[in-house]
Every structure is written in C-alpha cells, then in structure tokens.
Design a protein around this motif. Sequence first.
Motif, PDB file in Angstrom:
ATOM      1  N   ASN A  86       5.533  -4.029  -4.142  1.00 33.27           N
ATOM      2  CA  ASN A  86       5.899  -2.647  -3.889  1.00 33.27           C
ATOM      3  C   ASN A  86       7.181  -2.617  -3.048  1.00 33.27           C
TER       4      ASN A  86
ATOM      5  N   VAL B 201       8.838  -0.073  -2.007  1.00 28.93           N
ATOM      6  CA  VAL B 201       8.784   0.932  -0.938  1.00 28.93           C
ATOM      7  C   VAL B 201       8.167   0.316   0.320  1.00 28.93           C
TER       8      VAL B 201
ATOM      9  N   THR C 221       0.132  -2.331  -4.350  1.00 34.01           N
ATOM     10  CA  THR C 221      -0.097  -1.092  -5.097  1.00 34.01           C
ATOM     11  C   THR C 221       0.559   0.067  -4.366  1.00 34.01           C
ATOM     12  N   PRO C 222       0.654   1.231  -5.023  1.00 33.15           N
ATOM     13  CA  PRO C 222       1.201   2.384  -4.304  1.00 33.15           C
ATOM     14  C   PRO C 222       0.259   2.825  -3.203  1.00 33.15           C
TER      15      PRO C 222
ATOM     16  N   GLN D 182      -0.916   6.179   4.316  1.00 31.46           N
ATOM     17  CA  GLN D 182      -1.858   6.845   3.417  1.00 31.46           C
ATOM     18  C   GLN D 182      -3.292   6.437   3.743  1.00 31.46           C
TER      19      GLN D 182
END
Lengths: 119, 254
Positions: free
Chosen positions: B50, B52, B151-152, B157
């Motif tokens: 990922n 990001v 993973t996102p 989160q």
Amino acid sequence: MMTQIVLLIGFLLSLTGLWGLMTRRDLFRMIISFSLLDTGVHMIMVGIGYVKNGTAPIFDEALAPAGAVEKVVDPIPSALVLTAIVIGLAVTALMLSYAVRVYTARKSLSVEAVKELRW
Amino acid sequence: MIKRLLIILTLTAIAFGFYPLAWGVEDARQLSPLAAGYVENSVEELGTSNVVTAIVVSYRGLDTLGEVTVLFAAAAGVTLLMTSGNPERRKKRAASRGKDGKDGKDGKDGSEGGSDKARRQGSELLAAGAAFLFPIIWLFGIYIFIHGHLTPGGGFQGGVVIASAVLLIIFADCRQELGHTVLQLAEALSGAAYVGVGLLGLWMAAGFLDPRFLAAGEFGELFSAGAIPIIYSLIGIKVGAELTGIVDSLRRCS
C-alpha cells in the motif's frame, strides 16, 4: 469529467460551509457548517489527486509494482485526507464539547452569548 | 443589510476564485514527479503493498507524528472541557451530584435524583446485539490496523473502528464503566512507543521514523515491510484509545 464533478461538489460543500459559518448564530449550526467545509476540502483534495482511469495505489495480483506509475492515482492527497478525516472528527468533538460548555455557562447556544469574543 | 451584502460579495469572490480551478482542470494523465517517485520506489525501499501507507508511515512519518499530536491535543481538550478543569467547580459539582445527580461526568450516579428527562435505556435487542458485535468489531479494527501495509487500511481507520465498538456498547448501556487506567496506559504507552520506534530508526537506520531497521521480509506477507506494521499498530492503539476517551467524556447519562 469525473474530476470536475467531484471538484464541483467539493466547492459547493465548502461554499455552503463558509456561508453557514458567516451567517448562522447557533453554535451547533456553525459546527455543522464547519464539518461541511471540512468535507468539501477533503473532496477537493482527493479530486485533484485523481488520474484518468487510475486505480488505488495498492499492489496485489491485479496491479504489479512494475509499470504501476501509469495506472495509479496520486497517493499523496489520499495520505493527507486519510489523517485529515480523523483529525476533523476529533476537532468536531472538541467544538461540540465547547458548545456544551457554553450552553452550561450561558444557557444559550448563540454565539452572541459569548461576549468575550466580541471585538 | 450591509453585512449581508458583504457576505454575498465574499462568497461570490470565492466562487469566482474556485471557478477556473473546477472547470479548468483536466483529468491528469500522469502522476507528479514526487508521487511517481513514491509509487516507483516504495516497494523496493520499504516493501509495502500500500503506497499510501508507505507515505503516511515512512516518507511523511514526521507529519503523521504531528497529526497524532494534534489528535491528542483535541482529545485532551475535550476531556478538559467536559470534566471541568476548575477544581472548586468540580468539588461543587461532586457535592451537588448527590442531590440531583445531573452533572455526573461518567453518569454512574445519575439515576438517584430521578431527573425529569431520564434517558431511555437501550433495548434488550441493542444490548444483546452490542455484546455480540463488540468483539467482532474489535477484531475487525485490529485486523485493519495490522494489515495497514497490505490492504486499504491502517492505524487511523482501525482506531476509529475500535472506538465505534465502544460507542455501540455505550449506546446499549450508558452507565457501562470503562477502564480509565487501561485507556490512559494504552494511549500513553503507544504514543511513547511510537516515538521510541522512530528513535530506533534514527539509531539503526537512515533517519527518524525509518522503518527499515527490521528486515523487510517477503513482499506481501503480514510480517514484512520492516517496522511499518508495528508503527501503524501503535498509531491504531493510540487513535482508538483517544477516540474512546472522547466518546467516554462526551456521554451524558442523566
């Protein structure tokens, strides 16, 4: 086209938020306006990072690291917005608790009640 | 009147400023050089799937530390505002609690006074559902922040998901006691460990918050990408503890 739609919605949300911040007197409505402004700015940032036909910058079976530069959207705005959303949540909670304190002290939710902030 | 005119003028001016930005922008065909550099090098340098996450935890790790600090400041502010910082007032409040019990900050003693608008208790269904879902949501949150490099997902989160499970429990039973010591310890220790891991990076790798002092491992495995899963888990615990604290101090159970 997609980018324009997202940017337009983002700008409309930001403008609505700004309008609310400038015209409303009720603290809760001002906080809602601030949240709208916040969301609008997030949408603008994500919209600016979009690359035509790009996918999420996460490598898996469908997206090999080699040559991925052509296929992914800009990861930097996503990284910024990711944290900004959580910070926005915490700041909204801070504003709400301020509103609660103002209400306990002044029995009113109007910003007019906070005379110390007048100038 | 003049005020309304000024507001309309300001908004129109801003709208005109936005207009070329909204309609003049073309869908970008390629990434900016900086973003392209991140996408090209993150796998080789850090071993994250990922990109990001690679940016949040490593390339821009110092910014993330700053954002976690902002989050901490906001959470501390909420706690300060909701639990009256003034000691005299607190004493008075504690004294008046016995009488009407309306201001009880954690609400456990709110019911004795029998205030008029007593909050409706959570229904049986909600209580049972919350008790059933709580460990699942908790597990999901932990999954999200542990797999942040694959993973996102990620610490922010995952932390929010964990706090939402606590919110569900509080909806079901407002007088639910939370372990404040555990919360404070989790928050303080994860925050300190975050900085500690950053310093380890300074000492054993290239710079502050450099996750490469641990072996990169195999690309795509859970234990890979150096210290990134550790850092993101610490962020997840910290964010979860802080947001749980916010939820806890914002509740009113009278």
